[in-house]
Design a protein around this motif. Sequence first.
Motif, PDB file in Angstrom:
ATOM      1  N   GLU A  39      11.235  60.575  -4.018  1.00 22.15           N
ATOM      2  CA  GLU A  39      11.725  59.416  -4.746  1.00 22.15           C
ATOM      3  C   GLU A  39      11.694  58.171  -3.864  1.00 22.15           C
ATOM      4  N   ILE A  40      11.481  57.012  -4.515  1.00 25.25           N
ATOM      5  CA  ILE A  40      11.535  55.738  -3.815  1.00 25.25           C
ATOM      6  C   ILE A  40      12.946  55.188  -4.008  1.00 25.25           C
ATOM      7  N   LYS A  41      13.673  55.082  -2.931  1.00 30.37           N
ATOM      8  CA  LYS A  41      15.053  54.634  -3.028  1.00 30.37           C
ATOM      9  C   LYS A  41      15.167  53.133  -2.851  1.00 30.37           C
ATOM     10  N   GLU A  42      14.217  52.520  -2.135  1.00 28.54           N
ATOM     11  CA  GLU A  42      14.216  51.076  -1.957  1.00 28.54           C
ATOM     12  C   GLU A  42      12.771  50.609  -1.840  1.00 28.54           C
ATOM     13  N   LEU A  43      12.527  49.341  -2.174  1.00 27.42           N
ATOM     14  CA  LEU A  43      11.175  48.808  -2.139  1.00 27.42           C
ATOM     15  C   LEU A  43      10.868  48.223  -0.769  1.00 27.42           C
ATOM     16  N   ASN A  44       9.637  48.405  -0.357  1.00 23.79           N
ATOM     17  CA  ASN A  44       9.187  47.832   0.906  1.00 23.79           C
ATOM     18  C   ASN A  44       8.698  46.415   0.618  1.00 23.79           C
ATOM     19  N   ILE A  45       9.507  45.435   0.916  1.00 27.07           N
ATOM     20  CA  ILE A  45       9.207  44.042   0.575  1.00 27.07           C
ATOM     21  C   ILE A  45       8.003  43.507   1.351  1.00 27.07           C
ATOM     22  N   THR A  46       7.755  43.993   2.549  1.00 20.27           N
ATOM     23  CA  THR A  46       6.623  43.525   3.350  1.00 20.27           C
ATOM     24  C   THR A  46       5.302  43.872   2.663  1.00 20.27           C
ATOM     25  N   ALA A  47       5.174  45.087   2.197  1.00 23.38           N
ATOM     26  CA  ALA A  47       3.944  45.494   1.511  1.00 23.38           C
ATOM     27  C   ALA A  47       3.766  44.700   0.219  1.00 23.38           C
ATOM     28  N   MET A  48       4.859  44.456  -0.486  1.00 19.21           N
ATOM     29  CA  MET A  48       4.757  43.685  -1.734  1.00 19.21           C
ATOM     30  C   MET A  48       4.347  42.244  -1.458  1.00 19.21           C
ATOM     31  N   MET A  49       4.855  41.647  -0.390  1.00 13.91           N
ATOM     32  CA  MET A  49       4.485  40.268  -0.039  1.00 13.91           C
ATOM     33  C   MET A  49       3.013  40.202   0.360  1.00 13.91           C
ATOM     34  N   ASP A  50       2.535  41.200   1.086  1.00 15.25           N
ATOM     35  CA  ASP A  50       1.113  41.252   1.439  1.00 15.25           C
ATOM     36  C   ASP A  50       0.254  41.302   0.187  1.00 15.25           C
ATOM     37  N   MET A  51       0.652  42.125  -0.754  1.00 15.42           N
ATOM     38  CA  MET A  51      -0.101  42.259  -2.004  1.00 15.42           C
ATOM     39  C   MET A  51      -0.101  40.936  -2.784  1.00 15.42           C
ATOM     40  N   MET A  52       1.049  40.285  -2.875  1.00 19.07           N
ATOM     41  CA  MET A  52       1.141  39.023  -3.609  1.00 19.07           C
ATOM     42  C   MET A  52       0.321  37.929  -2.927  1.00 19.07           C
ATOM     43  N   THR A  53       0.295  37.915  -1.608  1.00 13.24           N
ATOM     44  CA  THR A  53      -0.498  36.929  -0.879  1.00 13.24           C
ATOM     45  C   THR A  53      -1.975  37.120  -1.163  1.00 13.24           C
ATOM     46  N   ILE A  54      -2.429  38.345  -1.150  1.00 17.26           N
ATOM     47  CA  ILE A  54      -3.842  38.626  -1.433  1.00 17.26           C
ATOM     48  C   ILE A  54      -4.188  38.197  -2.858  1.00 17.26           C
ATOM     49  N   LEU A  55      -3.322  38.510  -3.814  1.00 10.99           N
ATOM     50  CA  LEU A  55      -3.562  38.092  -5.204  1.00 10.99           C
ATOM     51  C   LEU A  55      -3.597  36.577  -5.337  1.00 10.99           C
ATOM     52  N   LEU A  56      -2.680  35.899  -4.671  1.00 12.23           N
ATOM     53  CA  LEU A  56      -2.633  34.444  -4.733  1.00 12.23           C
ATOM     54  C   LEU A  56      -3.908  33.824  -4.179  1.00 12.23           C
ATOM     55  N   VAL A  57      -4.357  34.292  -3.038  1.00  7.53           N
ATOM     56  CA  VAL A  57      -5.596  33.774  -2.440  1.00  7.53           C
ATOM     57  C   VAL A  57      -6.774  34.033  -3.372  1.00  7.53           C
ATOM     58  N   PHE A  58      -6.842  35.222  -3.940  1.00 10.77           N
ATOM     59  CA  PHE A  58      -7.935  35.544  -4.862  1.00 10.77           C
ATOM     60  C   PHE A  58      -7.923  34.611  -6.072  1.00 10.77           C
ATOM     61  N   LEU A  59      -6.751  34.420  -6.679  1.00 12.02           N
ATOM     62  CA  LEU A  59      -6.672  33.569  -7.864  1.00 12.02           C
ATOM     63  C   LEU A  59      -6.990  32.118  -7.545  1.00 12.02           C
ATOM     64  N   LEU A  60      -6.512  31.615  -6.414  1.00  5.11           N
ATOM     65  CA  LEU A  60      -6.829  30.234  -6.031  1.00  5.11           C
ATOM     66  C   LEU A  60      -8.319  30.067  -5.777  1.00  5.11           C
ATOM     67  N   LYS A  61      -8.908  31.034  -5.116  1.00  9.48           N
ATOM     68  CA  LYS A  61     -10.339  30.960  -4.823  1.00  9.48           C
ATOM     69  C   LYS A  61     -11.160  31.007  -6.112  1.00  9.48           C
ATOM     70  N   SER A  62     -10.800  31.892  -7.034  1.00  6.32           N
ATOM     71  CA  SER A  62     -11.570  31.992  -8.273  1.00  6.32           C
ATOM     72  C   SER A  62     -11.333  30.780  -9.160  1.00  6.32           C
ATOM     73  N   PHE A  63     -10.134  30.200  -9.128  1.00  5.95           N
ATOM     74  CA  PHE A  63      -9.873  28.992  -9.919  1.00  5.95           C
ATOM     75  C   PHE A  63     -10.656  27.816  -9.357  1.00  5.95           C
ATOM     76  N   ALA A  64     -10.706  27.694  -8.038  1.00  9.97           N
ATOM     77  CA  ALA A  64     -11.395  26.572  -7.411  1.00  9.97           C
ATOM     78  C   ALA A  64     -12.898  26.633  -7.642  1.00  9.97           C
ATOM     79  N   SER A  65     -13.454  27.810  -7.802  1.00  9.38           N
ATOM     80  CA  SER A  65     -14.898  27.915  -7.960  1.00  9.38           C
ATOM     81  C   SER A  65     -15.341  27.891  -9.415  1.00  9.38           C
TER      82      SER A  65
END
Length: 193
Positions: A39-65
């Motif tokens: 069971e997952i008792k608590e969320l790993n915020i570091t991994a989630m922030m890494d994932m959100m950063t990657i998504l943000l960069v991808f979306l900004l790059k695709s929007f800009a192009s």
Amino acid sequence: MSETLNPTVAEADEESLARLRYRKALARKKRKEREAAGEIKELNITAMMDMMTILLVFLLKSFASSSAAITASEDVRPPVSSTRATPKDTVAITVTPKNILVGDKEVMRLQNGQLPADKLQGRLVLPLDAALKKEVEKLKYIAERNPSAPFSRELSVIADKKIPYDMLLTVLYTAGQNELENYRFVVLQKEGE
């Protein structure tokens, strides 16, 4: 002798039952520990922030192009051209036989395909002027805070091919009064080119 055996047999049975209960309890405890370990008792915020950063960069790059998005409508039929230029993402004014839009927002309705006289001040279209002032202020605000997005003073005009030239001049005059001096007419590319 049989009386002495019975109590020892009974004690032995009780003892084996107690051991059996202990083993079952121990097995149950171990099983629950194994289940709880998965069971997952608590969320790993570091991994989630890494994932959100990657998504943000991808979306900004695709929007800009991406190129300028133009909403297709039954009211607007731009003229056909053989140009190979691609549209830029700028302030867009759409002029249809029914209305004038800035971006996707309707600024004013036309009366019988003409600009209403009460909405004009000379060649200046008052509702269009107010909407363009807001857009220019927004673009200047962005340009102040983001040097990679300068205010280019560019305008895209999407007009139906049946719109009178005089009305287009009035719209362009209003845009020019709001520092939008560089304009492009959006046209459809000929088939097969």
